[in-house]
Design an enzyme around this catalytic site. Sequence first.
Site, PDB file in Angstrom:
ATOM      1  N   CYS A 135       5.698 -13.654   0.429  1.00 55.24           N
ATOM      2  CA  CYS A 135       4.741 -14.031  -0.618  1.00 55.24           C
ATOM      3  C   CYS A 135       4.844 -15.466  -1.136  1.00 55.24           C
ATOM      4  CB  CYS A 135       4.868 -13.072  -1.796  1.00 55.24           C
ATOM      5  SG  CYS A 135       4.354 -11.416  -1.361  1.00 55.24           S
TER       6      CYS A 135
ATOM      7  N   GLY B 202       0.814  -1.217   0.000  1.00 59.29           N
ATOM      8  CA  GLY B 202       0.000   0.000   0.000  1.00 59.29           C
ATOM      9  C   GLY B 202       0.844   1.262   0.000  1.00 59.29           C
TER      10      GLY B 202
ATOM     11  N   GLU C   8      -0.758  -6.961  -7.268  1.00 60.54           N
ATOM     12  CA  GLU C   8       0.499  -6.203  -7.334  1.00 60.54           C
ATOM     13  C   GLU C   8       1.658  -7.167  -7.568  1.00 60.54           C
ATOM     14  OE1 GLU C   8       1.092  -2.870  -7.516  1.00 60.54           O
ATOM     15  OE2 GLU C   8       2.958  -3.859  -8.028  1.00 60.54           O
TER      16      GLU C   8
ATOM     17  N   ARG D 210       2.281   2.749  12.585  1.00 58.82           N
ATOM     18  CA  ARG D 210       2.734   2.685  11.193  1.00 58.82           C
ATOM     19  C   ARG D 210       2.471   4.013  10.475  1.00 58.82           C
ATOM     20  NH1 ARG D 210       2.522  -2.799   7.439  1.00 58.82           N
ATOM     21  NH2 ARG D 210       4.726  -3.108   7.802  1.00 58.82           N
TER      22      ARG D 210
ATOM     23  N   PHE E 146      14.526 -19.628  -0.934  1.00 59.86           N
ATOM     24  CA  PHE E 146      13.792 -18.363  -1.061  1.00 59.86           C
ATOM     25  C   PHE E 146      13.077 -18.035   0.235  1.00 59.86           C
ATOM     26  CE2 PHE E 146      10.765 -21.448  -3.100  1.00 59.86           C
ATOM     27  CZ  PHE E 146       9.692 -21.320  -2.239  1.00 59.86           C
TER      28      PHE E 146
ATOM     29  N   VAL F 263      -4.536  -4.915   2.371  1.00 55.86           N
ATOM     30  CA  VAL F 263      -4.231  -5.428   3.706  1.00 55.86           C
ATOM     31  C   VAL F 263      -3.505  -6.767   3.590  1.00 55.86           C
ATOM     32  CG1 VAL F 263      -6.226  -4.256   4.724  1.00 55.86           C
ATOM     33  CG2 VAL F 263      -6.462  -6.598   3.894  1.00 55.86           C
TER      34      VAL F 263
ATOM     35  N   ARG G  68      13.903 -19.558 -24.653  1.00 53.09           N
ATOM     36  CA  ARG G  68      12.607 -20.052 -24.178  1.00 53.09           C
ATOM     37  C   ARG G  68      12.595 -20.153 -22.655  1.00 53.09           C
ATOM     38  NH1 ARG G  68      12.640 -25.519 -27.410  1.00 53.09           N
ATOM     39  NH2 ARG G  68      14.726 -25.364 -26.513  1.00 53.09           N
TER      40      ARG G  68
HETATM   41  P1  NAD Z   1       1.740  -5.605   5.364  1.00 54.10           P
HETATM   42  O1  NAD Z   1       1.524  -6.497   6.511  1.00 54.10           O
HETATM   43  O2  NAD Z   1       3.062  -4.933   5.206  1.00 54.10           O
HETATM   44  O3  NAD Z   1       0.650  -4.424   5.396  1.00 54.10           O
HETATM   45  C1  NAD Z   1      -0.719  -4.621   5.584  1.00 54.10           C
HETATM   46  C2  NAD Z   1      -1.263  -3.465   6.419  1.00 54.10           C
HETATM   47  O4  NAD Z   1      -2.686  -3.573   6.449  1.00 54.10           O
HETATM   48  C3  NAD Z   1      -0.803  -3.474   7.877  1.00 54.10           C
HETATM   49  O5  NAD Z   1      -0.135  -2.258   8.170  1.00 54.10           O
HETATM   50  C4  NAD Z   1      -2.108  -3.633   8.692  1.00 54.10           C
HETATM   51  O6  NAD Z   1      -2.093  -2.895   9.891  1.00 54.10           O
HETATM   52  C5  NAD Z   1      -3.125  -3.079   7.713  1.00 54.10           C
HETATM   53  N1  NAD Z   1      -4.507  -3.526   7.961  1.00 54.10           N
HETATM   54  C6  NAD Z   1      -4.966  -4.800   8.069  1.00 54.10           C
HETATM   55  N2  NAD Z   1      -6.305  -4.788   8.232  1.00 54.10           N
HETATM   56  C7  NAD Z   1      -6.705  -3.493   8.221  1.00 54.10           C
HETATM   57  C8  NAD Z   1      -7.959  -2.843   8.329  1.00 54.10           C
HETATM   58  N3  NAD Z   1      -9.087  -3.543   8.457  1.00 54.10           N
HETATM   59  N4  NAD Z   1      -7.988  -1.497   8.300  1.00 54.10           N
HETATM   60  C9  NAD Z   1      -6.860  -0.772   8.154  1.00 54.10           C
HETATM   61  N5  NAD Z   1      -5.638  -1.330   8.025  1.00 54.10           N
HETATM   62  C10 NAD Z   1      -5.560  -2.675   8.054  1.00 54.10           C
HETATM   63  O7  NAD Z   1       1.382  -6.435   4.059  1.00 54.10           O
HETATM   64  P2  NAD Z   1       1.993  -6.243   2.582  1.00 54.10           P
HETATM   65  O8  NAD Z   1       3.317  -6.898   2.489  1.00 54.10           O
HETATM   66  O9  NAD Z   1       1.851  -4.821   2.191  1.00 54.10           O
HETATM   67  O10 NAD Z   1       0.988  -7.130   1.737  1.00 54.10           O
HETATM   68  C11 NAD Z   1      -0.317  -6.723   1.484  1.00 54.10           C
HETATM   69  C12 NAD Z   1      -0.931  -7.639   0.441  1.00 54.10           C
HETATM   70  O11 NAD Z   1      -0.210  -7.491  -0.788  1.00 54.10           O
HETATM   71  C13 NAD Z   1      -0.858  -9.120   0.784  1.00 54.10           C
HETATM   72  O12 NAD Z   1      -2.004  -9.754   0.300  1.00 54.10           O
HETATM   73  C14 NAD Z   1       0.359  -9.600   0.015  1.00 54.10           C
HETATM   74  O13 NAD Z   1       0.276 -10.968  -0.321  1.00 54.10           O
HETATM   75  C15 NAD Z   1       0.295  -8.754  -1.232  1.00 54.10           C
HETATM   76  N6  NAD Z   1       1.583  -8.523  -1.896  1.00 54.10           N
HETATM   77  C16 NAD Z   1       2.701  -8.274  -1.155  1.00 54.10           C
HETATM   78  C17 NAD Z   1       3.906  -8.004  -1.798  1.00 54.10           C
HETATM   79  C18 NAD Z   1       5.163  -7.724  -1.019  1.00 54.10           C
HETATM   80  O14 NAD Z   1       6.218  -7.652  -1.625  1.00 54.10           O
HETATM   81  N7  NAD Z   1       5.113  -7.535   0.281  1.00 54.10           N
HETATM   82  C19 NAD Z   1       3.946  -7.969  -3.189  1.00 54.10           C
HETATM   83  C20 NAD Z   1       2.785  -8.208  -3.908  1.00 54.10           C
HETATM   84  C21 NAD Z   1       1.604  -8.485  -3.242  1.00 54.10           C
HETATM   85  C1  UDX Z   2       8.039 -11.748  -4.996  1.00 50.17           C
HETATM   86  C2  UDX Z   2       7.760 -11.596  -6.496  1.00 50.17           C
HETATM   87  O1  UDX Z   2       8.996 -11.491  -7.185  1.00 50.17           O
HETATM   88  C3  UDX Z   2       6.903 -10.370  -6.750  1.00 50.17           C
HETATM   89  O2  UDX Z   2       6.562 -10.300  -8.131  1.00 50.17           O
HETATM   90  C4  UDX Z   2       5.636 -10.489  -5.921  1.00 50.17           C
HETATM   91  O3  UDX Z   2       4.832  -9.341  -6.124  1.00 50.17           O
HETATM   92  C5  UDX Z   2       5.963 -10.641  -4.450  1.00 50.17           C
HETATM   93  O4  UDX Z   2       6.824 -11.787  -4.271  1.00 50.17           O
HETATM   94  P1  UDX Z   2       9.725 -10.627  -3.282  1.00 50.17           P
HETATM   95  O5  UDX Z   2       9.352 -11.777  -2.424  1.00 50.17           O
HETATM   96  O6  UDX Z   2       9.641  -9.259  -2.728  1.00 50.17           O
HETATM   97  O7  UDX Z   2       8.811 -10.626  -4.604  1.00 50.17           O
HETATM   98  O8  UDX Z   2      11.227 -10.809  -3.809  1.00 50.17           O
HETATM   99  P2  UDX Z   2      11.901 -11.748  -4.930  1.00 50.17           P
HETATM  100  O9  UDX Z   2      12.891 -10.941  -5.645  1.00 50.17           O
HETATM  101  O10 UDX Z   2      10.899 -12.461  -5.741  1.00 50.17           O
HETATM  102  O11 UDX Z   2      12.703 -12.799  -4.045  1.00 50.17           O
HETATM  103  C6  UDX Z   2      12.049 -13.779  -3.252  1.00 50.17           C
HETATM  104  C7  UDX Z   2      13.088 -14.705  -2.647  1.00 50.17           C
HETATM  105  O12 UDX Z   2      13.691 -15.526  -3.641  1.00 50.17           O
HETATM  106  C8  UDX Z   2      14.235 -13.983  -1.945  1.00 50.17           C
HETATM  107  O13 UDX Z   2      14.583 -14.663  -0.763  1.00 50.17           O
HETATM  108  C9  UDX Z   2      15.364 -14.065  -2.960  1.00 50.17           C
HETATM  109  O14 UDX Z   2      16.639 -13.964  -2.379  1.00 50.17           O
HETATM  110  C10 UDX Z   2      15.107 -15.438  -3.556  1.00 50.17           C
HETATM  111  N1  UDX Z   2      15.660 -15.624  -4.908  1.00 50.17           N
HETATM  112  C11 UDX Z   2      15.246 -14.837  -5.924  1.00 50.17           C
HETATM  113  C12 UDX Z   2      16.594 -16.641  -5.131  1.00 50.17           C
HETATM  114  O15 UDX Z   2      16.971 -17.361  -4.212  1.00 50.17           O
HETATM  115  N2  UDX Z   2      17.062 -16.826  -6.400  1.00 50.17           N
HETATM  116  C13 UDX Z   2      16.661 -16.065  -7.457  1.00 50.17           C
HETATM  117  O16 UDX Z   2      17.132 -16.317  -8.580  1.00 50.17           O
HETATM  118  C14 UDX Z   2      15.716 -15.041  -7.208  1.00 50.17           C
END
Ligand code: NAD
Ligand code: UDX
Length: 480
Positions: free
Chosen positions: A275, A15, A160, A40, A271, A88, A259
């Site tokens: 996520c 967010g 996202e 936060r 990893f 969230v 490919r």
């Molecule tokens: P996060 O835990 O960092 O943030 C979520 C926030 O939502 C928290 O600050 C929490 O307090 C708030 N929240 C929860 N319920 C609420 C409510 N009812 N009202 C107001 N605030 C509320 O989570 P994130 O990493 O940002 O992930 C969010 C979503 O996006 C997840 O579904 C995750 O799978 C997805 N996502 C995460 C990533 C990533 O790299 N972290 C990438 C792509 C997608």
């Molecule tokens: C991942 C996806 O890449 C992203 O598109 C999605 O939105 C959220 O989840 P993230 O978890 O933030 O992103 O990082 P990413 O770069 O994918 O790495 C994930 C894990 O895999 C890390 O621990 C990284 O070190 C590991 N990794 C990545 C490897 O071990 N080898 C690789 O070649 C790539």
Amino acid sequence: MVISKICCIGAGYVGGPTCSVMALKCPNICVTVVDRSAERIAQWNSDKLPIYEPGLDDVVKKCRNVNLFFSTDVETAIREADLIFISVNTPTKTFGNGKGRAADLKYVESAARLIAEIAQSNKIVVEKSTVPVRAAESIMHILRANQKPGIRYDILSNPEFLAEGTAVDDLLHPDRVLIGGEETSEGHQALEKLSWVYQHWIPKENIITTNTWSSELSKLAANAFLAQRISSINSLSAVCEATGADVSEVARAVGLDSRIGSKFLQASVGFGGSCFQKDILNLVYICEGLNLPQVAEYWQQVIHMNEYQKTRFSQKIIECLFNTVSDKRISIFGFAFKKNTGDTRETPAITVCKTLLEEGAKLDIYDPKVEPEQIIDDLTHPCVTDSPEDVKKAVQIHSDPYSAVRGTHAIVLCTEWDEFIGLDYKRIFQSMMKPAYIFDGRKILDHDHLQQIGFHVQTIGKKLNRSSGLLRSWGSIPQL
Ligand code: NAD
Ligand code: UDX
């Protein structure tokens, strides 16, 4: 209706950066990010943001209190918004049905209920969180069951794809933006409105639209494919160590096939991150629910292989250190799940540290961005230990790598921070116990140079011949 006000529920890793970039690129739109965590929000409004992301400080500074606002006033933000992102967290369930596998949708549901309660005008509600297929149906159900007369809700899926550590760049230049909507004329209109927002900075041809269910599933599929590549190369790293092949050479040769492609073939300690594991477990759970056990088993194997890799690496450390690390001091370089983030969710460093602590080691940990309290929280979590006080006594956190190596027997590199490459390893060697070991879990160090200095070096997916006469294979018991 033109979108002039956006609200985002959830000021987390997604967010916060997503809305900051949106505000930067859409000066005509007012973006308010709300969270129920006052702490936060206070951090988002301070000089020290709650997350570390390269480039994010600049973006926030440019827009904050201009057209970007961080607030705990969820009600006002929802009431005034034309479009609401639900961003969230959707963690793996820790109880009840689907425990350990299904995504916990309680936060998504609470966000939907809030919208239903507060909204007094039409809203486009966008699922930004990663959710199971058909989650939009549940959101719609909640909204429509509580609908006030004359108010219309449209639900879109807009997963996202940003990765942590590169979030700002990923948001500025995404490979694609995916929007799923209902296949009705109102659904299309809602979809066009969200597409218009993105078109402020993303070429229209990079914004792809699908039906809602395909969009939801595509997010799980993308993460499953990415994680699968890592597990595939990690499985081959074990074969390399047993045969004398070099996994980097194999990855290069394989990746040059257009490919297959070269990205995400970096063998590692495993990893991590919030996520991959969560989303694959969710996919597995969905497949089981759909009575597709073979498909479930197929994806489950990606997780099994990752667990195997983390355990294999941890065991290798113990075996190489003469099968005992009891009372030995070991330096841990890097605790974050990858470089350029302070996030430790599911970091492989936890598995490595847990194993070493269980064997009686003392740990000296250094990470350039992870807060010391976070490391202690992670290592004293009930899933990691049942004696948190002992862990606290056995762990020391350092603010500098040179102090973290003084008098230790080995360095275990868990995160690929660039700064680890340029350290003065001669100086490090001198201050360590001998024989001094380095276990490079990310394959980023110059192993020849380290061996010349005198280190015994072990890494992933390559047998280093000169590392030590004692170290023939991970499975063998070294002799003194
Ligand atoms: P996060 O835990 O960092 O943030 C979520 C926030 O939502 C928290 O600050 C929490 O307090 C708030 N929240 C929860 N319920 C609420 C409510 N009812 N009202 C107001 N605030 C509320 O989570 P994130 O990493 O940002 O992930 C969010 C979503 O996006 C997840 O579904 C995750 O799978 C997805 N996502 C995460 C990533 C990533 O790299 N972290 C990438 C792509 C997608
Ligand atoms: C991942 C996806 O890449 C992203 O598109 C999605 O939105 C959220 O989840 P993230 O978890 O933030 O992103 O990082 P990413 O770069 O994918 O790495 C994930 C894990 O895999 C890390 O621990 C990284 O070190 C590991 N990794 C990545 C490897 O071990 N080898 C690789 O070649 C790539």
